[in-house]
Design an enzyme around this catalytic site. Structure first.
Site, mmCIF file in Angstrom:
data_model
loop_
_atom_site.group_PDB
_atom_site.id
_atom_site.type_symbol
_atom_site.label_atom_id
_atom_site.label_comp_id
_atom_site.label_asym_id
_atom_site.label_seq_id
_atom_site.Cartn_x
_atom_site.Cartn_y
_atom_site.Cartn_z
ATOM 1 C CG HIS A 161 -1.880 0.877 1.177
ATOM 2 N ND1 HIS A 161 -1.889 2.231 1.312
ATOM 3 C CD2 HIS A 161 -3.528 0.874 0.703
ATOM 4 C CE1 HIS A 161 -3.210 2.955 1.390
ATOM 5 N NE2 HIS A 161 -4.115 2.042 1.131
ATOM 6 C CG ASP A 164 -7.708 -1.587 -2.792
ATOM 7 O OD1 ASP A 164 -8.723 -1.346 -2.894
ATOM 8 O OD2 ASP A 164 -6.482 -1.239 -2.777
#
Length: 428
Positions: free
Chosen positions: A307, A364
């Site tokens: 991330h 995600d």
């Protein structure tokens, strides 16, 4: 620690005050930099080192993997609160009492009807239109049916606008999906909870009774909570800078939806599924693709791992992994794509290359798996992200207006041609 920071430019020293947040974050206040230095500015592409505002909504520490809404940890909220409680907390600053919560939900349900002319606008879109483009257009169109501007200084006026959009937005989300699926539009049921009603509006088939699955309700509730806010990301910053011109709430939200559409932002969970589809088409060999991901000379990029902000682990991913396992276990879905996803997850968590670099599966990755298992089309994933992020966008729009922040107007460093004389066309 000193209360000022000094910058020396061409032998001259300038002092600027330091600003300290409640979580001990420190910033240099350069509000007067340009004026005091005769035109010097800072440049920071991507704003990785620039704070655009002060905010009391969300605290995020990427190095330590901390995410808090209004001081409450994301772990505790996901375990103990429902999505509407979290929405109320983000927008109004405190968790609602039982009476406030019931009123909030009832007022939202009273606004869960969309003008029939919006239906006509939806009809004009072809089935091939991307759902995010449709959702952004319909959200902006709500302005035409609610033309009066929001008086942000009026608590009553602001509250009405909040419940209005929270009531109508799930209808637009469900209609967007049903349009693409060729199903008749559905208004849901006032007797259902907020998340239960969303699922019913999306999935009810005309000739069947719709039965709620509590595991799916729980998973979606958690996903919406986990996506509800994430500090000054691209779409939230877009909502704030659009609203800084005193653009209305609905059109500012439409701008945020458009920003979220990008594959580097909200489209990341869609990109995960597209990657899994590509691996399946190539034979489904996860070890081959893990090796490709480690090869610096290979253009392949492993989507859904690591991330930009979280340098250790994504706290949201740890929460939603459990929900993903429950959904897959309950539905018993036999899907080679989901099998590939689980294979990549297992190898990444055990491979020293990924462990050393802290490239863990992020939110995600897991949200895409859950939406796939639920039967939500891949190009609807970002729409679901927008549904979760809605209260965060509203909270930031409201905060920005209440703080009377100035219109956003970044500076630039010009690198084009210097002054040139115009040459008539016949001489060029």
């Amino acid at each position: 620690m000193a209360n000022t920071a000094s910058i020396e430019i061409e032998g001259k020293k300038y002092d600027f005050p330091l600003v300290k947040g409640t979580e001990n974050e420190v910033a240099i206040d350069i509000t007067k930099l340009r004026g005091s230095t005769g035109g010097v500015i800072t440049i920071d592409p991507g704003y990785k080192n620039t704070g655009s505002c002060e905010s009391a909504i969300t605290f995020l520490d990427g190095e330590k993997g901390i995410l808090r809404y209004r001081g409450y940890s994301i772990e505790e909220l996901a375990e103990k609160a429902d999505f509407l409680e979290v929405a109320y907390l983000l927008i109004f600053g405190d968790l609602p009492t039982k009476e406030q919560s019931e009123k909030f939900h009832n007022d939202i349900k009273a606004e869960a009807v969309v003008d029939e002319d919006v239906h006509k606008i939806l009809d004009a879109f072809p089935k091939s239109a991307h759902p995010m483009g449709v959702l952004s257009s319909l959200t902006a169109a709500l302005t035409a049916f609610n033309p009066s501007s929001v008086d942000v200084s009026s608590e009553e006026d602001m509250y009405k606008s909040v419940v209005r959009i929270l009531g109508k937005f799930p209808v637009l989300v469900a209609w967007t999906m049903r349009k693409k699926s060729g199903l008749p539009l559905d208004y849901g049921n006032k007797n259902l909870g907020y998340v239960e009603n969303i699922l019913k509006m999306m999935f009810k088939v005309p000739n069947e009774e719709y039965t709620q699955n509590p595991i799916l309700v729980n998973a979606l509730d958690k996903l919406l909570i986990l996506h509800a806010d994430h500090e000054q990301n691209c779409s939230t910053s877009t909502v704030r800078i659009t609203g800084s011109s005193h653009a209305g709430l609905f059109v500012s939200l439409a701008a945020g939806i458009s920003a979220l559409w990008g594959p580097l932002h909200g489209g990341a969970n869609q990109a995960v599924l597209e990657m899994l589809e590509a691996i399946k088409t190539d034979g489904g060999d996860t070890k081959k693709y893990m090796a490709k991901a480690k090869d610096k000379n290979d253009p392949f990029r492993l989507m859904g791992f690591g991330h930009r902000v979280y340098k250790n682990f994504d706290p949201r991913a740890k929460i939603i992994k459990k929900a993903a396992d429950e959904v897959l276990g309950d539905l018993g879905v036999e899907d080679p794509i989901l099998g590939i996803a689980k294979g990549l997850e297992k190898e990444a968590l055990e491979d020293q290359y990924f462990v050393d670099r802290k490239l863990y599966p992020n939110v995600d990755f897991y949200s895409g798996i859950i939406y796939r298992a639920m039967g939500i089309p891949t190009d609807m994933f970002t729409v679901m992200f927008a549904l979760g992020r809605l209260p965060g966008w509203i909270a930031h729009w409201r905060e920005m207006r209440l703080r009377k922040e100035p219109i956003g107007r970044p500076r630039q460093i010009y690198i084009g041609a210097t002054e040139r004389k115009f040459v008539p066309m016949e001489e060029r």
